[in-house]
Design a protein around this motif. Structure first.
Motif, PDB file in Angstrom:
ATOM      1  N   LYS A 286       0.842  -1.199   0.000  1.00 34.05           N
ATOM      2  CA  LYS A 286       0.000   0.000   0.000  1.00 34.05           C
ATOM      3  C   LYS A 286       0.877   1.248   0.000  1.00 34.05           C
ATOM      4  O   LYS A 286       0.546   2.260  -0.627  1.00 34.05           O
ATOM      5  CB  LYS A 286      -0.900  -0.016   1.235  1.00 34.05           C
ATOM      6  CG  LYS A 286      -1.797   1.206   1.379  1.00 34.05           C
ATOM      7  CD  LYS A 286      -2.617   1.122   2.660  1.00 34.05           C
ATOM      8  CE  LYS A 286      -3.453   2.379   2.865  1.00 34.05           C
ATOM      9  NZ  LYS A 286      -4.202   2.332   4.144  1.00 34.05           N
ATOM     10  N   GLY A 287       2.025   1.140   0.677  1.00 36.01           N
ATOM     11  CA  GLY A 287       2.928   2.284   0.746  1.00 36.01           C
ATOM     12  C   GLY A 287       3.440   2.715  -0.610  1.00 36.01           C
ATOM     13  O   GLY A 287       3.573   3.906  -0.883  1.00 36.01           O
ATOM     14  N   ALA A 288       3.734   1.744  -1.477  1.00 36.30           N
ATOM     15  CA  ALA A 288       4.227   2.077  -2.816  1.00 36.30           C
ATOM     16  C   ALA A 288       3.174   2.842  -3.605  1.00 36.30           C
ATOM     17  O   ALA A 288       3.487   3.810  -4.306  1.00 36.30           O
ATOM     18  CB  ALA A 288       4.627   0.808  -3.555  1.00 36.30           C
ATOM     19  N   PHE A 289       1.907   2.429  -3.490  1.00 35.59           N
ATOM     20  CA  PHE A 289       0.832   3.133  -4.185  1.00 35.59           C
ATOM     21  C   PHE A 289       0.682   4.553  -3.644  1.00 35.59           C
ATOM     22  O   PHE A 289       0.431   5.492  -4.402  1.00 35.59           O
ATOM     23  CB  PHE A 289      -0.482   2.373  -4.045  1.00 35.59           C
ATOM     24  CG  PHE A 289      -0.611   1.210  -4.985  1.00 35.59           C
ATOM     25  CD1 PHE A 289      -0.623   1.382  -6.356  1.00 35.59           C
ATOM     26  CD2 PHE A 289      -0.708  -0.083  -4.496  1.00 35.59           C
ATOM     27  CE1 PHE A 289      -0.731   0.318  -7.230  1.00 35.59           C
ATOM     28  CE2 PHE A 289      -0.813  -1.164  -5.356  1.00 35.59           C
ATOM     29  CZ  PHE A 289      -0.824  -0.966  -6.730  1.00 35.59           C
ATOM     30  N   LEU A 290       0.836   4.713  -2.324  1.00 38.82           N
ATOM     31  CA  LEU A 290       0.710   6.041  -1.729  1.00 38.82           C
ATOM     32  C   LEU A 290       1.827   6.966  -2.216  1.00 38.82           C
ATOM     33  O   LEU A 290       1.587   8.139  -2.515  1.00 38.82           O
ATOM     34  CB  LEU A 290       0.739   5.937  -0.198  1.00 38.82           C
ATOM     35  CG  LEU A 290      -0.515   5.368   0.456  1.00 38.82           C
ATOM     36  CD1 LEU A 290      -0.280   5.137   1.946  1.00 38.82           C
ATOM     37  CD2 LEU A 290      -1.704   6.306   0.261  1.00 38.82           C
ATOM     38  N   VAL A 291       3.049   6.445  -2.316  1.00 43.56           N
ATOM     39  CA  VAL A 291       4.162   7.267  -2.799  1.00 43.56           C
ATOM     40  C   VAL A 291       3.976   7.602  -4.277  1.00 43.56           C
ATOM     41  O   VAL A 291       4.284   8.716  -4.716  1.00 43.56           O
ATOM     42  CB  VAL A 291       5.508   6.560  -2.550  1.00 43.56           C
ATOM     43  CG1 VAL A 291       6.652   7.406  -3.102  1.00 43.56           C
ATOM     44  CG2 VAL A 291       5.729   6.320  -1.060  1.00 43.56           C
ATOM     45  N   LEU A 292       3.457   6.655  -5.053  1.00 42.27           N
ATOM     46  CA  LEU A 292       3.157   6.949  -6.455  1.00 42.27           C
ATOM     47  C   LEU A 292       2.096   8.040  -6.567  1.00 42.27           C
ATOM     48  O   LEU A 292       2.184   8.918  -7.430  1.00 42.27           O
ATOM     49  CB  LEU A 292       2.681   5.684  -7.171  1.00 42.27           C
ATOM     50  CG  LEU A 292       3.773   4.724  -7.641  1.00 42.27           C
ATOM     51  CD1 LEU A 292       3.146   3.442  -8.181  1.00 42.27           C
ATOM     52  CD2 LEU A 292       4.649   5.369  -8.703  1.00 42.27           C
ATOM     53  N   MET A 293       1.088   7.988  -5.699  1.00 43.25           N
ATOM     54  CA  MET A 293       0.075   9.042  -5.660  1.00 43.25           C
ATOM     55  C   MET A 293       0.729  10.391  -5.379  1.00 43.25           C
ATOM     56  O   MET A 293       0.395  11.420  -5.991  1.00 43.25           O
ATOM     57  CB  MET A 293      -0.965   8.724  -4.586  1.00 43.25           C
ATOM     58  CG  MET A 293      -2.019   9.807  -4.369  1.00 43.25           C
ATOM     59  SD  MET A 293      -3.082   9.471  -2.927  1.00 43.25           S
ATOM     60  CE  MET A 293      -1.948   9.898  -1.589  1.00 43.25           C
ATOM     61  N   ALA A 294       1.693  10.383  -4.470  1.00 41.75           N
ATOM     62  CA  ALA A 294       2.413  11.613  -4.150  1.00 41.75           C
ATOM     63  C   ALA A 294       3.201  12.113  -5.345  1.00 41.75           C
ATOM     64  O   ALA A 294       3.274  13.329  -5.601  1.00 41.75           O
ATOM     65  CB  ALA A 294       3.347  11.375  -2.964  1.00 41.75           C
ATOM     66  N   ALA A 295       3.803  11.202  -6.110  1.00 42.45           N
ATOM     67  CA  ALA A 295       4.577  11.594  -7.290  1.00 42.45           C
ATOM     68  C   ALA A 295       3.685  12.279  -8.321  1.00 42.45           C
ATOM     69  O   ALA A 295       4.080  13.273  -8.939  1.00 42.45           O
ATOM     70  CB  ALA A 295       5.262  10.370  -7.903  1.00 42.45           C
ATOM     71  N   VAL A 296       2.488  11.743  -8.521  1.00 34.92           N
ATOM     72  CA  VAL A 296       1.541  12.358  -9.452  1.00 34.92           C
ATOM     73  C   VAL A 296       1.117  13.733  -8.933  1.00 34.92           C
ATOM     74  O   VAL A 296       1.047  14.716  -9.694  1.00 34.92           O
ATOM     75  CB  VAL A 296       0.312  11.455  -9.660  1.00 34.92           C
ATOM     76  CG1 VAL A 296      -0.734  12.155 -10.527  1.00 34.92           C
ATOM     77  CG2 VAL A 296       0.720  10.128 -10.301  1.00 34.92           C
ATOM     78  N   ALA A 297       0.859  13.836  -7.618  1.00 36.83           N
ATOM     79  CA  ALA A 297       0.424  15.101  -7.027  1.00 36.83           C
ATOM     80  C   ALA A 297       1.487  16.180  -7.184  1.00 36.83           C
ATOM     81  O   ALA A 297       1.180  17.329  -7.542  1.00 36.83           O
ATOM     82  CB  ALA A 297       0.091  14.906  -5.547  1.00 36.83           C
ATOM     83  N   THR A 298       2.748  15.826  -6.945  1.00 33.59           N
ATOM     84  CA  THR A 298       3.798  16.839  -7.065  1.00 33.59           C
ATOM     85  C   THR A 298       4.024  17.235  -8.525  1.00 33.59           C
ATOM     86  O   THR A 298       4.391  18.375  -8.813  1.00 33.59           O
ATOM     87  CB  THR A 298       5.112  16.333  -6.421  1.00 33.59           C
ATOM     88  OG1 THR A 298       5.941  17.460  -6.120  1.00 33.59           O
ATOM     89  CG2 THR A 298       5.886  15.369  -7.320  1.00 33.59           C
ATOM     90  N   SER A 299       3.757  16.322  -9.459  1.00 34.54           N
ATOM     91  CA  SER A 299       3.851  16.668 -10.877  1.00 34.54           C
ATOM     92  C   SER A 299       2.796  17.705 -11.255  1.00 34.54           C
ATOM     93  O   SER A 299       3.070  18.666 -11.980  1.00 34.54           O
ATOM     94  CB  SER A 299       3.685  15.410 -11.737  1.00 34.54           C
ATOM     95  OG  SER A 299       4.695  14.469 -11.461  1.00 34.54           O
ATOM     96  N   VAL A 300       1.574  17.503 -10.772  1.00 40.35           N
ATOM     97  CA  VAL A 300       0.502  18.480 -10.996  1.00 40.35           C
ATOM     98  C   VAL A 300       0.901  19.832 -10.392  1.00 40.35           C
ATOM     99  O   VAL A 300       0.729  20.894 -11.008  1.00 40.35           O
ATOM    100  CB  VAL A 300      -0.817  17.985 -10.381  1.00 40.35           C
ATOM    101  CG1 VAL A 300      -1.895  19.067 -10.452  1.00 40.35           C
ATOM    102  CG2 VAL A 300      -1.302  16.721 -11.098  1.00 40.35           C
ATOM    103  N   PHE A 301       1.460  19.775  -9.199  1.00 39.16           N
ATOM    104  CA  PHE A 301       1.878  20.992  -8.500  1.00 39.16           C
ATOM    105  C   PHE A 301       2.914  21.768  -9.305  1.00 39.16           C
ATOM    106  O   PHE A 301       2.822  22.986  -9.454  1.00 39.16           O
ATOM    107  CB  PHE A 301       2.437  20.604  -7.125  1.00 39.16           C
ATOM    108  CG  PHE A 301       2.872  21.764  -6.278  1.00 39.16           C
ATOM    109  CD1 PHE A 301       1.948  22.647  -5.755  1.00 39.16           C
ATOM    110  CD2 PHE A 301       4.211  21.965  -5.987  1.00 39.16           C
ATOM    111  CE1 PHE A 301       2.337  23.713  -4.955  1.00 39.16           C
ATOM    112  CE2 PHE A 301       4.627  23.024  -5.207  1.00 39.16           C
ATOM    113  CZ  PHE A 301       3.682  23.901  -4.679  1.00 39.16           C
ATOM    114  N   PHE A 302       3.910  21.052  -9.864  1.00 37.89           N
ATOM    115  CA  PHE A 302       4.952  21.719 -10.640  1.00 37.89           C
ATOM    116  C   PHE A 302       4.380  22.378 -11.885  1.00 37.89           C
ATOM    117  O   PHE A 302       4.772  23.489 -12.248  1.00 37.89           O
ATOM    118  CB  PHE A 302       6.036  20.716 -11.054  1.00 37.89           C
ATOM    119  CG  PHE A 302       6.864  20.197  -9.910  1.00 37.89           C
ATOM    120  CD1 PHE A 302       6.897  20.858  -8.697  1.00 37.89           C
ATOM    121  CD2 PHE A 302       7.598  19.027 -10.047  1.00 37.89           C
ATOM    122  CE1 PHE A 302       7.652  20.378  -7.633  1.00 37.89           C
ATOM    123  CE2 PHE A 302       8.366  18.542  -9.000  1.00 37.89           C
ATOM    124  CZ  PHE A 302       8.392  19.217  -7.786  1.00 37.89           C
TER     125      PHE A 302
END
Length: 321
Positions: free
Chosen positions: A173-189
């Motif tokens: 589950k942790g890997a999916f959560l970190v991937l979610m974070a990667a997508v979120a920071t991409s949107v942010f940038f």
């Protein structure tokens, strides 16, 4: 959803106005400082979690510290700090929730089951998602090398994720959560840059920090007990991630974005996984699995194809047009 649409429209209207600059010395220096600090964050988060903080309490305390630092700055005598324009409030709130709230919940909760180095590699693959978002939201063109690079990058992300799985190859589950974070920071940038034409880097960082802190109050019950019972290392780690990665590094990143091309600045993220792995090894004696390391190299190769071969092709086409 309506707010997200407004944010998309705002970026698309402003993208033609954005000035493209080279990665000059100032931009490079600011981005490098940011990546060094962010690369060390993953080990600091793990230290806080191992030292007695719950994931929710750790993310709340670090952003209470960061928000407090920006409040002190805004109220400091002689400092000129403008409030956001009324028409930007909803978009700034949304940007803060995506880039701060979702990102840090994903990383902090994800690191409960994912090593610091692996988390760093997954976040380091964010330029892959940034390129995808730019294609569908900003109508940026990708040629065959671009799509090839994205495919390679996504394959690398899959390998990193599989490398973090247990012996049964069950994706954590942790890997999916970190991937979610990667997508979120991409949107942010992608959506942060237009606001830097209306606000200073420190003003914009303060706005999104305050907005992103609000959802973290959900984790406030029991916070003081966690602080009292946490180890000294955990409390120092919480103080570090609150001041440096959460406050200072976001400001230096915004400065870099305001003075350079967004894709060039984002390319500095290639260094983040290496810093994360090295810091986790020295601080926590953690080392990612071989499969995750291979996946990290594959993901970086994919991003290099997108930002190297494909951009050279686009530049050549523009010159010949």
């Amino acid at each position: 959803m309506e707010l997200l649409l407004q944010l998309f429209i705002s970026v698309r209207l402003n993208k033609k106005e954005l000035k493209v600059n080279e990665l000059n010395a100032k931009t490079f220096f600011m981005a490098l400082i940011t990546i060094i600090i962010w690369g060390s964050t993953f080990a600091a988060i793990r230290a806080g979690l191992h030292g007695g903080y719950s994931a929710g309490h750790l993310v709340l305390i670090r952003y209470l510290i960061a928000s407090g630092a920006f409040i002190l700055y805004a109220l400091w005598p002689g400092v000129k700090f403008r409030l956001p324009k009324k028409e930007d409030l909803f978009r700034l709130l949304l940007l803060g929730w995506i880039g701060i709230s979702i990102y840090h919940i994903g990383v902090t909760f994800g690191e409960q089951t994912v090593s610091a180095g692996t988390a760093g590699m997954l976040i380091g693959a964010a330029p892959v998602f940034t390129a995808l978002i730019a294609v569908f939201v900003l109508n940026e063109r990708l040629g065959r090398f671009g799509w090839l690079g994205l495919g390679i990058g996504l394959a690398g992300v899959i390998l990193i994720t599989l490398g973090s799985a247990g012996p049964s190859l069950t994706i954590s589950k942790g890997a999916f959560l970190v991937l979610m974070a990667a997508v979120a920071t991409s949107v942010f940038f992608v959506f942060q840059k237009p606001f830097l034409h209306r606000y200073t880097p420190i003003e914009l960082t303060a706005y999104v920090t305050w907005a992103g802190t609000l959802p973290f109050f959900w984790f406030s019950p029991g916070l003081f007990d966690s602080i009292q019972h946490a180890t000294m290392e955990a409390n120092i780690s919480a103080l570090y991630v609150g001041i440096f990665p959460a406050a200072i590094a976001y400001v230096t990143w915004a400065i870099a974005l305001s003075s350079g091309n967004a894709s060039s600045v984002a390319s500095m993220m290639y260094l983040e996984p290496a810093i994360a792995i090295l810091t986790a090894w020295v601080w926590l004696n953690e080392w990612p699995s071989t499969l995750s390391l291979i996946g990290g190299l594959v993901a970086i190769s994919g991003v290099l194809v997108v930002n190297g071969l494909d951009k050279k092709r686009v530049t050549a086409e523009k010159k010949s047009a």
